[in-house]
Design a protein around this motif. Structure first.
Motif, mmCIF file in Angstrom:
data_model
loop_
_atom_site.group_PDB
_atom_site.id
_atom_site.type_symbol
_atom_site.label_atom_id
_atom_site.label_comp_id
_atom_site.label_asym_id
_atom_site.label_seq_id
_atom_site.Cartn_x
_atom_site.Cartn_y
_atom_site.Cartn_z
ATOM 1 N N VAL A 7 1.151 -0.960 0.271
ATOM 2 C CA VAL A 7 -0.105 -0.085 -0.330
ATOM 3 C C VAL A 7 0.835 1.436 -0.057
ATOM 4 N N THR A 8 0.620 1.723 -1.523
ATOM 5 C CA THR A 8 1.607 2.953 -0.907
ATOM 6 C C THR A 8 1.078 4.108 -1.987
ATOM 7 N N VAL A 28 4.728 -7.922 -6.550
ATOM 8 C CA VAL A 28 4.229 -7.522 -5.812
ATOM 9 C C VAL A 28 2.934 -6.449 -6.391
ATOM 10 N N ILE A 29 1.807 -6.572 -5.958
ATOM 11 C CA ILE A 29 0.820 -5.482 -6.049
ATOM 12 C C ILE A 29 0.521 -4.119 -5.574
ATOM 13 N N GLN A 30 0.385 -3.766 -6.084
ATOM 14 C CA GLN A 30 0.106 -1.575 -5.362
ATOM 15 C C GLN A 30 -1.114 -1.488 -5.349
ATOM 16 N N ASP A 31 -1.594 -0.831 -4.185
ATOM 17 C CA ASP A 31 -2.849 -0.409 -3.413
ATOM 18 C C ASP A 31 -2.822 1.077 -3.595
ATOM 19 N N LYS A 32 -3.225 1.768 -3.592
ATOM 20 C CA LYS A 32 -3.119 3.231 -3.624
ATOM 21 C C LYS A 32 -4.053 4.101 -2.841
ATOM 22 N N VAL A 54 -3.695 -1.521 7.087
ATOM 23 C CA VAL A 54 -4.112 -1.937 5.999
ATOM 24 C C VAL A 54 -4.010 -3.667 5.461
ATOM 25 N N ALA A 55 -3.487 -4.737 6.658
ATOM 26 C CA ALA A 55 -3.991 -6.158 6.380
ATOM 27 C C ALA A 55 -4.975 -5.852 6.774
ATOM 28 N N ASN A 56 -5.710 -5.364 8.565
ATOM 29 C CA ASN A 56 -7.542 -5.217 8.244
ATOM 30 C C ASN A 56 -8.411 -5.341 7.801
ATOM 31 N N LYS A 57 -8.026 -3.929 6.632
ATOM 32 C CA LYS A 57 -8.945 -3.647 6.051
ATOM 33 C C LYS A 57 -9.207 -4.353 4.326
ATOM 34 N N ALA A 62 -0.625 -7.950 4.344
ATOM 35 C CA ALA A 62 0.314 -6.428 3.194
ATOM 36 C C ALA A 62 1.561 -5.892 4.120
ATOM 37 N N ILE A 63 2.180 -5.176 2.928
ATOM 38 C CA ILE A 63 3.132 -4.629 3.373
ATOM 39 C C ILE A 63 2.851 -2.210 3.397
ATOM 40 N N VAL A 64 3.398 -2.028 4.289
ATOM 41 C CA VAL A 64 3.574 -0.411 3.749
ATOM 42 C C VAL A 64 5.518 -0.338 4.068
ATOM 43 N N ASP A 65 5.343 1.228 3.924
ATOM 44 C CA ASP A 65 6.842 1.096 3.451
ATOM 45 C C ASP A 65 6.994 3.177 3.917
ATOM 46 N N ASP A 66 7.008 3.728 4.937
ATOM 47 C CA ASP A 66 7.699 4.693 6.175
ATOM 48 C C ASP A 66 8.964 5.084 5.234
ATOM 49 N N SER A 67 9.182 5.695 5.208
ATOM 50 C CA SER A 67 11.044 6.568 4.766
ATOM 51 C C SER A 67 10.860 8.010 5.632
ATOM 52 N N GLY A 68 12.127 8.395 5.205
ATOM 53 C CA GLY A 68 12.787 9.583 5.181
ATOM 54 C C GLY A 68 14.289 10.066 5.070
ATOM 55 N N ILE A 69 14.729 11.197 4.615
ATOM 56 C CA ILE A 69 15.538 11.661 4.791
ATOM 57 C C ILE A 69 16.298 12.612 6.417
ATOM 58 N N PHE A 70 16.994 12.048 7.055
ATOM 59 C CA PHE A 70 17.679 12.264 8.131
ATOM 60 C C PHE A 70 19.336 13.345 8.279
ATOM 61 N N ILE A 71 19.077 14.332 8.251
ATOM 62 C CA ILE A 71 19.820 15.373 8.186
ATOM 63 C C ILE A 71 20.045 15.703 9.438
ATOM 64 N N LYS A 72 21.840 15.856 9.568
ATOM 65 C CA LYS A 72 21.964 15.665 11.059
ATOM 66 C C LYS A 72 22.365 16.948 11.109
#
Ligand SMILES: O=c1[nH]c(=O)c2ncn([C@@H]3O[C@H](COP(=O)(O)OP(=O)(O)OP(=O)(O)O)[C@@H](O)[C@H]3O)c2[nH]1
Ligand SMILES: [Mg+2]
Length: 187
Positions: A7-8, A28-32, A54-57, A62-72
């Motif tokens: 889910v992304t 991998v199947i995308q769910d938007k 999302v798994a329960n829905k 299901a997988i999700v990806d939460d990402s970010g950039i961390f600047i020191k």
């Protein structure tokens, strides 16, 4: 072939995860349709809550990806707020914030959240260390890729296949696969 729903709404993430998992025989199947993203200082609880939601829905794993950039030099900013900052500021203004900063240290982090209906979510983090460039370079990838230097080359210059060998997302997926492969062998 094994199938996983991802889910992304982010096409860049989807393409990377699809290409990486394809090499392991997983489709991998995308769910938007999205999921509620908690406001937290860490990515793990955001990914865990999202995966469980999302798994329960969807009533399927299901997988999700939460990402970010961390600047020191910015005390970890934008971190979990990377999407918001990308939308409102973009790379040129992030580079402005970094003007005069000689410590360019930064890291990208992805947390893959995985969950099955009715179960507890699992999280698989991946990190890649690098530096914030002094200008945008390269047209590959997405998001912050043109300003993130890995071993002197930005992810925007690196090309998708090479990025997928070393990225934070690749490392998170490898950690997920390390756990998931036992499941594949049993099924
Ligand atoms: O240069 C980059 N290289 C990457 O490899 C990468 N991975 C994520 N990002 C950016 O960091 C934020 C994450 O926010 P995020 O995890 O909420 O994702 P998102 O909102 O884009 O999609 P969704 O999965 O939530 O639907 C968004 O601005 C992404 O564009 C990246 N930037
Ligand atoms: Mg998001």
């Amino acid at each position: 072939m094994h199938k996983v729903v991802f889910v992304t709404g982010n096409e860049g993430k989807f393409a990377e995860v699809r290409d990486i998992l394809k090499t392991f025989g997983i489709e991998v199947i995308q769910d938007k349709n999205g999921y509620p993203e908690l406001q937290e200082d860490e990515l793990e609880p955001i990914a865990a809550y999202g995966a469980q939601y999302v798994a329960n829905k969807l009533k399927m794993p299901a997988i999700v990806d939460d990402s970010g950039i961390f600047i020191k030099a910015l005390n970890g900013f934008p971190g979990p707020y990377s999407r918001f900052v990308e939308d409102r500021l973009g790379n040129p203004k992030v580079l402005k914030l970094m003007e005069g900063e000689t410590d360019r240290t930064a890291y990208f982090k992805t947390v893959i959240g995985y969950c099955e209906p009715g179960k507890e979510p699992l999280v698989f983090p991946g990190v890649v260390e690098g530096k914030i460039a002094y200008e945008e370079r390269g047209t590959g990838g997405f998001g912050y890729d043109p300003i993130f230097e890995y071993q002197g080359i930005t992810f925007g210059e690196l090309g998708d296949a090479e990025k997928n060998k070393v990225s934070h997302r690749r490392r998170a997926i490898d950690s997920f696969l390390e756990w998931f492969k036992d499941k594949l062998e049993k099924s």
